[in-house]
Design a protein around this motif. Structure first.
Motif, PDB file in Angstrom:
ATOM      1  N   GLY A  93      43.264  52.806  30.080  1.00 30.35           N
ATOM      2  CA  GLY A  93      42.062  52.364  30.557  1.00 30.35           C
ATOM      3  C   GLY A  93      42.034  50.772  30.594  1.00 30.35           C
ATOM      4  O   GLY A  93      42.146  49.997  29.485  1.00 30.35           O
ATOM      5  N   TYR A  94      41.920  50.153  31.596  1.00 31.80           N
ATOM      6  CA  TYR A  94      41.874  48.815  31.842  1.00 31.80           C
ATOM      7  C   TYR A  94      40.436  48.196  32.165  1.00 31.80           C
ATOM      8  O   TYR A  94      39.556  48.707  32.947  1.00 31.80           O
ATOM      9  N   ILE A  95      40.326  47.007  31.294  1.00 36.84           N
ATOM     10  CA  ILE A  95      39.005  46.751  31.310  1.00 36.84           C
ATOM     11  C   ILE A  95      38.890  45.087  31.555  1.00 36.84           C
ATOM     12  O   ILE A  95      39.697  44.459  30.816  1.00 36.84           O
ATOM     13  N   VAL A 140      50.129  40.939  25.353  1.00 39.63           N
ATOM     14  CA  VAL A 140      50.915  40.688  26.486  1.00 39.63           C
ATOM     15  C   VAL A 140      50.924  39.076  26.795  1.00 39.63           C
ATOM     16  O   VAL A 140      49.701  38.568  27.028  1.00 39.63           O
ATOM     17  N   THR A 141      51.868  38.513  27.305  1.00 43.87           N
ATOM     18  CA  THR A 141      51.895  37.275  27.917  1.00 43.87           C
ATOM     19  C   THR A 141      52.753  37.035  29.262  1.00 43.87           C
ATOM     20  O   THR A 141      53.810  37.972  29.201  1.00 43.87           O
ATOM     21  N   GLY A 142      52.261  36.510  30.181  1.00 42.47           N
ATOM     22  CA  GLY A 142      52.881  36.634  31.156  1.00 42.47           C
ATOM     23  C   GLY A 142      53.072  34.899  31.748  1.00 42.47           C
ATOM     24  O   GLY A 142      54.308  34.650  31.866  1.00 42.47           O
ATOM     25  N   GLY A 162      41.907  39.574  29.795  1.00 46.78           N
ATOM     26  CA  GLY A 162      41.026  38.333  30.191  1.00 46.78           C
ATOM     27  C   GLY A 162      41.276  37.750  31.519  1.00 46.78           C
ATOM     28  O   GLY A 162      40.620  36.720  32.180  1.00 46.78           O
ATOM     29  N   GLY A 163      42.293  37.939  32.194  1.00 50.04           N
ATOM     30  CA  GLY A 163      42.709  37.508  33.433  1.00 50.04           C
ATOM     31  C   GLY A 163      44.133  36.668  33.313  1.00 50.04           C
ATOM     32  O   GLY A 163      44.147  35.659  32.397  1.00 50.04           O
ATOM     33  N   SER A 164      45.011  36.775  34.233  1.00 46.26           N
ATOM     34  CA  SER A 164      46.034  35.962  34.003  1.00 46.26           C
ATOM     35  C   SER A 164      45.714  34.579  34.160  1.00 46.26           C
ATOM     36  O   SER A 164      45.096  34.001  35.160  1.00 46.26           O
ATOM     37  N   GLY A 165      46.216  33.527  33.173  1.00 46.14           N
ATOM     38  CA  GLY A 165      45.808  32.133  33.049  1.00 46.14           C
ATOM     39  C   GLY A 165      44.649  31.716  32.854  1.00 46.14           C
ATOM     40  O   GLY A 165      44.275  30.734  33.019  1.00 46.14           O
ATOM     41  N   ALA A 166      43.963  32.937  32.163  1.00 43.83           N
ATOM     42  CA  ALA A 166      42.586  32.647  31.789  1.00 43.83           C
ATOM     43  C   ALA A 166      42.542  31.288  30.571  1.00 43.83           C
ATOM     44  O   ALA A 166      43.380  31.102  29.952  1.00 43.83           O
ATOM     45  N   LEU A 203      55.730  49.524  34.642  1.00 39.48           N
ATOM     46  CA  LEU A 203      55.239  49.159  35.972  1.00 39.48           C
ATOM     47  C   LEU A 203      53.659  48.834  35.096  1.00 39.48           C
ATOM     48  O   LEU A 203      53.137  49.654  34.877  1.00 39.48           O
ATOM     49  N   PHE A 204      53.291  47.624  35.958  1.00 36.94           N
ATOM     50  CA  PHE A 204      51.664  47.401  35.560  1.00 36.94           C
ATOM     51  C   PHE A 204      51.270  47.113  37.171  1.00 36.94           C
ATOM     52  O   PHE A 204      51.004  45.948  37.703  1.00 36.94           O
ATOM     53  N   PRO A 205      50.833  48.472  37.857  1.00 34.94           N
ATOM     54  CA  PRO A 205      50.442  48.328  39.138  1.00 34.94           C
ATOM     55  C   PRO A 205      49.113  47.782  39.604  1.00 34.94           C
ATOM     56  O   PRO A 205      48.317  48.184  38.887  1.00 34.94           O
TER      57      PRO A 205
HETATM   58  C1  1GP Z   1      47.662  39.179  32.706  1.00 31.22           C
HETATM   59  O1  1GP Z   1      47.017  39.887  30.526  1.00 31.22           O
HETATM   60  C2  1GP Z   1      48.207  39.284  31.490  1.00 31.22           C
HETATM   61  O2  1GP Z   1      47.497  40.608  33.477  1.00 31.22           O
HETATM   62  C3  1GP Z   1      48.660  38.153  30.902  1.00 31.22           C
HETATM   63  O3  1GP Z   1      48.197  36.899  31.222  1.00 31.22           O
HETATM   64  O4  1GP Z   1      49.554  35.477  32.443  1.00 31.22           O
HETATM   65  O5  1GP Z   1      47.663  34.534  31.162  1.00 31.22           O
HETATM   66  O6  1GP Z   1      49.668  35.349  29.922  1.00 31.22           O
HETATM   67  P1  1GP Z   1      48.658  35.559  31.043  1.00 31.22           P
END
Ligand code: 1GP
Length: 250
Positions: A130-132, A224-226, A176-180, A79-81
């Motif tokens: 730790g999340y930055i 990590v890729t989302g 870096g933020g999802s979809g950065a 989980l990544f809450p």
């Molecule tokens: C977001 O770091 C992750 O929490 C993944 O980012 O969706 O851009 O792959 P992307």
């Protein structure tokens, strides 16, 4: 004693150099889609499936998504809450995380106090992290009320990470933020990696094998890729990423 999932991640990093984890946002998928994404990611060689998003998915849907993933694959579910609502009793593990550059005590320690008894009760393995938030930071930065570390201040990101390590956290995540538009730059990744002794996770905006290789070469232990899972040729691109980062630092 280390939990099963954490031990597995550490061993895989040791064996492969850098590893890949697929992130599924429960808000964006049906149970069936989550299961298909997991199956194809696992066949591409992803090490684990992370489940989480920056806004709100119903508890029921989250549970169903986690169950569907567990039924489909053998890699661990982590989980990544983003809040107390991101906890599901069906997952193997949870990133037990604090947003180190949030100005809101809720995201630093408040939600963890609320969530800890649930994690214990459900028997989910907590993995301290730790999340930055760095760079543009995306929705996570806004929701988490973070003062994002600009990409041109790598030494500041490194100071955050070292503070996390000294507080006993066992992983650091540069987000870096999802979809950065631009993934975390290699200068920032290597500055952090040089200062800490614990594994480094990097995510946000990584879409190509070239970007993944740059991040892994700079010191990312876990990529990590989302969003990538939404692309048509996701399977192939994830395979290419995993091939590109494997053994890059061994
Ligand atoms: C977001 O770091 C992750 O929490 C993944 O980012 O969706 O851009 O792959 P992307």
């Amino acid at each position: 004693m280390l939990g099963r999932t954490e031990k597995y991640l550490l061993e895989k990093i040791k064996a492969d150099g850098s590893i890949h984890i697929t992130l599924i946002d429960p808000e964006k998928v049906t149970e069936e889609q989550a299961s298909l994404i997991s199956i194809s990611s696992q066949s591409s060689g992803t090490a684990a499936i992370m489940i989480g998003g920056s806004t709100f998915a119903s508890q029921n849907h989250l549970d169903n998504v986690v169950k569907a993933i567990k039924a489909a694959v053998t890699v661990p579910t982590i989980l990544f809450p983003n809040n107390i609502t991101g906890i599901s009793s069906y997952a193997d593990a949870i990133w037990f995380m604090s947003l180190l550059n949030s100005v809101d005590p809720y995201f630093l320690m408040g939600v963890q106090i609320l969530g800890a008894p649930l994690v214990k009760k459900y028997g989910i393995e907590p993995i301290s992290m730790g999340y930055i938030i760095v760079g543009e930071g995306g929705t996570a930065g806004i929701v988490g009320k973070a003062i994002s570390v600009p990409y041109n201040k790598p030494e500041l990101a490194a100071a955050h990470a070292l503070a996390g390590q000294y507080l006993g956290m066992r992983f650091i995540y540069l987000e870096g933020g999802s979809g950065a538009a631009h993934p975390v730059p290699p200068e920032m990744i290597s500055a952090v990696k040089h200062l800490i002794d614990i594994p480094l996770i990097v995510g946000g905006g990584i879409k190509t094998k070239e970007q993944a290789k740059v991040a892994a070469s700079a010191g990312a232990d876990i990529i990590v890729t989302g969003n990538l899972t939404e692309s048509k040729d996701a399977n192939q691109r994830i395979s290419e990423i995993i091939y590109a980062i494997k053994n890059v630092r061994i």
